[in-house]
Write an enzyme that holds these catalytic residues in place. Structure first.
Site, PDB file in Angstrom:
ATOM      1  CB  ILE A 125      69.010  38.405  44.837  1.00  0.00           C
ATOM      2  CG1 ILE A 125      69.967  39.396  43.962  1.00  0.00           C
ATOM      3  CG2 ILE A 125      68.803  37.063  43.956  1.00  0.00           C
ATOM      4  CD1 ILE A 125      71.124  39.411  43.865  1.00  0.00           C
ATOM      5  CD  GLU A 246      75.043  38.877  42.042  1.00  0.00           C
ATOM      6  OE1 GLU A 246      74.985  38.007  42.546  1.00  0.00           O
ATOM      7  OE2 GLU A 246      74.769  40.884  42.779  1.00  0.00           O
ATOM      8  CD  GLN A 340      85.714  69.313  35.727  1.00  0.00           C
ATOM      9  OE1 GLN A 340      84.562  68.423  36.439  1.00  0.00           O
ATOM     10  NE2 GLN A 340      86.347  70.429  35.797  1.00  0.00           N
ATOM     11  N   GLY A 343      80.369  71.445  32.407  1.00  0.00           N
ATOM     12  CA  GLY A 343      80.369  71.909  33.360  1.00  0.00           C
ATOM     13  C   GLY A 343      79.215  72.117  34.439  1.00  0.00           C
ATOM     14  N   GLY A 367      76.994  43.513  44.660  1.00  0.00           N
ATOM     15  CA  GLY A 367      77.704  42.556  43.605  1.00  0.00           C
ATOM     16  C   GLY A 367      79.260  41.830  43.964  1.00  0.00           C
TER      17      GLY A 367
HETATM   18  C1  FAD Z   1      72.676  49.648  45.635  1.00  0.00           C
HETATM   19  C2  FAD Z   1      72.729  48.890  46.735  1.00  0.00           C
HETATM   20  C3  FAD Z   1      72.176  47.612  46.180  1.00  0.00           C
HETATM   21  C4  FAD Z   1      72.019  46.660  46.400  1.00  0.00           C
HETATM   22  N1  FAD Z   1      71.211  45.901  46.210  1.00  0.00           N
HETATM   23  C5  FAD Z   1      71.596  44.720  46.487  1.00  0.00           C
HETATM   24  C6  FAD Z   1      70.417  43.012  46.500  1.00  0.00           C
HETATM   25  O1  FAD Z   1      69.814  43.589  45.847  1.00  0.00           O
HETATM   26  N2  FAD Z   1      70.672  42.313  47.833  1.00  0.00           N
HETATM   27  C7  FAD Z   1      72.105  41.519  49.045  1.00  0.00           C
HETATM   28  O2  FAD Z   1      71.773  40.892  48.945  1.00  0.00           O
HETATM   29  N3  FAD Z   1      72.691  42.806  48.897  1.00  0.00           N
HETATM   30  C8  FAD Z   1      72.164  44.103  47.593  1.00  0.00           C
HETATM   31  N4  FAD Z   1      73.416  45.228  47.943  1.00  0.00           N
HETATM   32  C9  FAD Z   1      74.440  44.879  49.166  1.00  0.00           C
HETATM   33  C10 FAD Z   1      76.016  45.065  48.413  1.00  0.00           C
HETATM   34  O3  FAD Z   1      75.847  44.049  48.759  1.00  0.00           O
HETATM   35  C11 FAD Z   1      76.485  45.197  49.478  1.00  0.00           C
HETATM   36  O4  FAD Z   1      76.414  46.294  50.437  1.00  0.00           O
HETATM   37  C12 FAD Z   1      77.693  44.668  49.277  1.00  0.00           C
HETATM   38  O5  FAD Z   1      78.511  43.223  49.402  1.00  0.00           O
HETATM   39  C13 FAD Z   1      79.053  45.230  50.679  1.00  0.00           C
HETATM   40  O6  FAD Z   1      78.992  44.896  51.984  1.00  0.00           O
HETATM   41  P1  FAD Z   1      78.870  46.087  53.320  1.00  0.00           P
HETATM   42  O7  FAD Z   1      78.029  47.225  52.789  1.00  0.00           O
HETATM   43  O8  FAD Z   1      78.054  45.034  54.331  1.00  0.00           O
HETATM   44  O9  FAD Z   1      80.390  45.548  53.234  1.00  0.00           O
HETATM   45  P2  FAD Z   1      81.115  45.940  54.284  1.00  0.00           P
HETATM   46  O10 FAD Z   1      81.300  44.564  53.872  1.00  0.00           O
HETATM   47  O11 FAD Z   1      81.003  46.419  55.583  1.00  0.00           O
HETATM   48  O12 FAD Z   1      82.412  46.517  53.478  1.00  0.00           O
HETATM   49  C14 FAD Z   1      83.024  47.702  54.778  1.00  0.00           C
HETATM   50  C15 FAD Z   1      83.760  48.110  53.645  1.00  0.00           C
HETATM   51  O13 FAD Z   1      85.448  46.588  53.812  1.00  0.00           O
HETATM   52  C16 FAD Z   1      85.818  45.661  53.138  1.00  0.00           C
HETATM   53  N5  FAD Z   1      86.716  44.272  52.960  1.00  0.00           N
HETATM   54  C17 FAD Z   1      85.299  43.695  53.623  1.00  0.00           C
HETATM   55  N6  FAD Z   1      85.891  42.502  53.451  1.00  0.00           N
HETATM   56  C18 FAD Z   1      87.388  42.941  52.917  1.00  0.00           C
HETATM   57  C19 FAD Z   1      88.237  41.725  53.055  1.00  0.00           C
HETATM   58  N7  FAD Z   1      88.203  40.817  53.267  1.00  0.00           N
HETATM   59  N8  FAD Z   1      89.254  42.849  52.490  1.00  0.00           N
HETATM   60  C20 FAD Z   1      89.428  44.609  51.951  1.00  0.00           C
HETATM   61  N9  FAD Z   1      88.363  45.285  52.397  1.00  0.00           N
HETATM   62  C21 FAD Z   1      87.317  43.869  52.870  1.00  0.00           C
HETATM   63  C22 FAD Z   1      84.826  46.176  51.081  1.00  0.00           C
HETATM   64  O14 FAD Z   1      85.336  46.527  50.493  1.00  0.00           O
HETATM   65  C23 FAD Z   1      84.606  48.307  52.031  1.00  0.00           C
HETATM   66  O15 FAD Z   1      85.649  49.106  51.358  1.00  0.00           O
HETATM   67  C24 FAD Z   1      73.428  46.047  47.570  1.00  0.00           C
HETATM   68  C25 FAD Z   1      73.743  47.094  48.158  1.00  0.00           C
HETATM   69  C26 FAD Z   1      73.749  48.541  47.510  1.00  0.00           C
HETATM   70  C27 FAD Z   1      74.107  50.046  48.305  1.00  0.00           C
END
Ligand code: FAD
Length: 381
Positions: A125, A246, A340, A343, A367
């Site tokens: 996705i 999801e 933890q 160790g 997600g």
């Molecule tokens: C290992 C891994 C696998 C993944 N797999 C997929 C995949 O298969 N397909 C896919 O499409 N994506 C995938 N992702 C992406 C993932 O869904 C996003 O990283 C996630 O949705 C967060 O988006 P961002 O990284 O841009 O963080 P940002 O949106 O930049 O968020 C940064 C911080 O701001 C906070 N924040 C953002 N908006 C708000 C709000 N309105 N109120 C309060 N806090 C907020 C967030 O909670 C976070 O703490 C994957 C990510 C990882 C790390």
């Protein structure tokens, strides 16, 4: 302690669990260290899992699936996650298939689902972009209709199964003038697709056997009949409908990991001797294990209720969001407490507890982050 069994289990599912568990132990677990080193699961394994009949267990048999429901999928998630087999991105594969099942035309279902069920096509996705994660309405990857095709330009990041995926559930912008109704979903077959390129397989804290990747599109041309939902602009609506599925897969993975770590930790502390007695004999250890067992049971009962509701078609998105944030936060806490008790050994990658700890961190991020889950829940209060 009396063993707990989910209320949704029945004799057929017990047989399935036994078969799946044997398969995972013999055909997958021995390869896991190599998958971690090479940073991806072998595509041949996907075909093997497909041949065994374990892919798309909750997709109707007429489309090549197992003809079951989410409980059947749950058995596979549990058997993989309790053993820390986190590189095999079957969750996103199933999620991608469900978009086809729920929003595809009959021809689209026939075109993709049987091949996905056989593991001939590996699903991913592809929503997230460098500038659009939580804020999906910020997606910029552009698809422009050109006769009988779409021309795609843009990039995606953090895509699970990214380097080996051969079918993408790709979220694109079809209307730049409308933030929410300007998104659409294309099912894109990547094999031999000109203008499509996989970038880096990203170097991560955990999930090291998982090929989380960057994807690039430069004038990639796909047939127009890969549009899901019959018309442009329905992307956001489809995403909102399918995100609870999801989120439950993520929550369930968290519960299974907690169950796996608890079993492993209980075994270890009984064997490990310190100051002439087992680690298990200390009151601190007993209390910590009692706490982890309690977190795990509460999480299990909650996720089981969600599974029943998902199967009945009554799971609402707020409850799914509650399960996702609370269980994944609790998963992290529970695994940390267990680690933890190991160790220094708990810090070593050769120990399951170490890998489960590293894998758990991202559960609170992908997600939809746990903050976004709370945002969603708060709107309904
Ligand atoms: C290992 C891994 C696998 C993944 N797999 C997929 C995949 O298969 N397909 C896919 O499409 N994506 C995938 N992702 C992406 C993932 O869904 C996003 O990283 C996630 O949705 C967060 O988006 P961002 O990284 O841009 O963080 P940002 O949106 O930049 O968020 C940064 C911080 O701001 C906070 N924040 C953002 N908006 C708000 C709000 N309105 N109120 C309060 N806090 C907020 C967030 O909670 C976070 O703490 C994957 C990510 C990882 C790390």
């Amino acid at each position: 302690m009396k063993p707990y069994e989910s209320r949704w289990m029945d004799d057929d599912l017990r047989v399935l669990r036994e078969t799946v568990s044997r398969f995972v132990e013999t055909e997958m677990l021995p390869h896991e260290p190599r998958w971690r080193r090479q940073k991806h699961v072998d595509p041949a394994t996907w075909r093997q899992v497909g041949e065994a009949g374990f892919l798309l267990l909750d997709v109707p048999a007429e489309y090549g699936g197992g003809g079951g429901d989410f409980r059947h999928e749950a058995v596979l998630y549990e058997e993989l996650n309790r053993r820390g087999i986190s590189g095999f991105g079957q969750g996103v594969h199933s999620i991608a298939a469900h978009y086809v099942l729920n929003y595809g035309s009959e021809a689209q279902k026939q075109r993709w689902l049987p091949r996905m069920a056989r593991g001939e096509l590996i699903g991913a996705i592809a929503m997230t972009e460098p500038g659009a994660g939580s804020d999906l309405k910020g997606i910029r990857t552009r698809a422009v209709r050109d006769g009988d095709s779409y021309l795609i330009n843009g990039s995606k990041i953090f895509i699970t199964n990214g380097s080996i995926a051969t079918i993408l559930m790709l979220v694109v912008r079809t209307n730049p003038g409308d933030r929410s109704r300007g998104l659409s979903i294309l099912m894109v077959e990547t094999e031999g697709l000109k203008g499509y390129r996989v970038g880096r397989v990203l170097d991560k804290m955990g999930l090291t056997a998982q090929d989380t990747s960057e994807l690039f599109f430069e004038d990639a041309r796909v047939r127009a009949d890969c549009l899901l939902g019959g018309e442009e602009g329905k992307g956001m609506h489809m995403l909102m409908g399918d995100l609870p599925y999801e989120r439950i897969t993520i929550a369930l993975g968290g519960v299974a990991a907690m169950e796996g770590v608890l079993e492993e930790t209980a075994r270890y502390v009984k064997e490990r001797q310190v100051f002439g007695q087992s680690v298990a004999s200390y009151q601190n250890t007993k209390f910590k294990l009692a706490e982890v067992a309690t977190y795990t049971r509460v999480a299990r009962v909650f996720v089981d209720r969600c599974i029943e509701q998902l199967v009945a078609g009554t799971l609402d998105s707020e409850t799914a969001a509650m399960a996702k944030w609370w269980i994944t936060d609790t998963q992290q806490k529970a695994i940390d407490e267990c680690l933890q008790l190991f160790g220094g050994y708990g810090y070593m990658n050769e120990y399951l507890v170490c890998r489960l700890f590293a894998d758990a961190r991202v559960q609170r991020i992908y997600g939809g982050t746990n903050e976004i889950m709370k945002e969603l829940i708060s709107r309904s209060i």
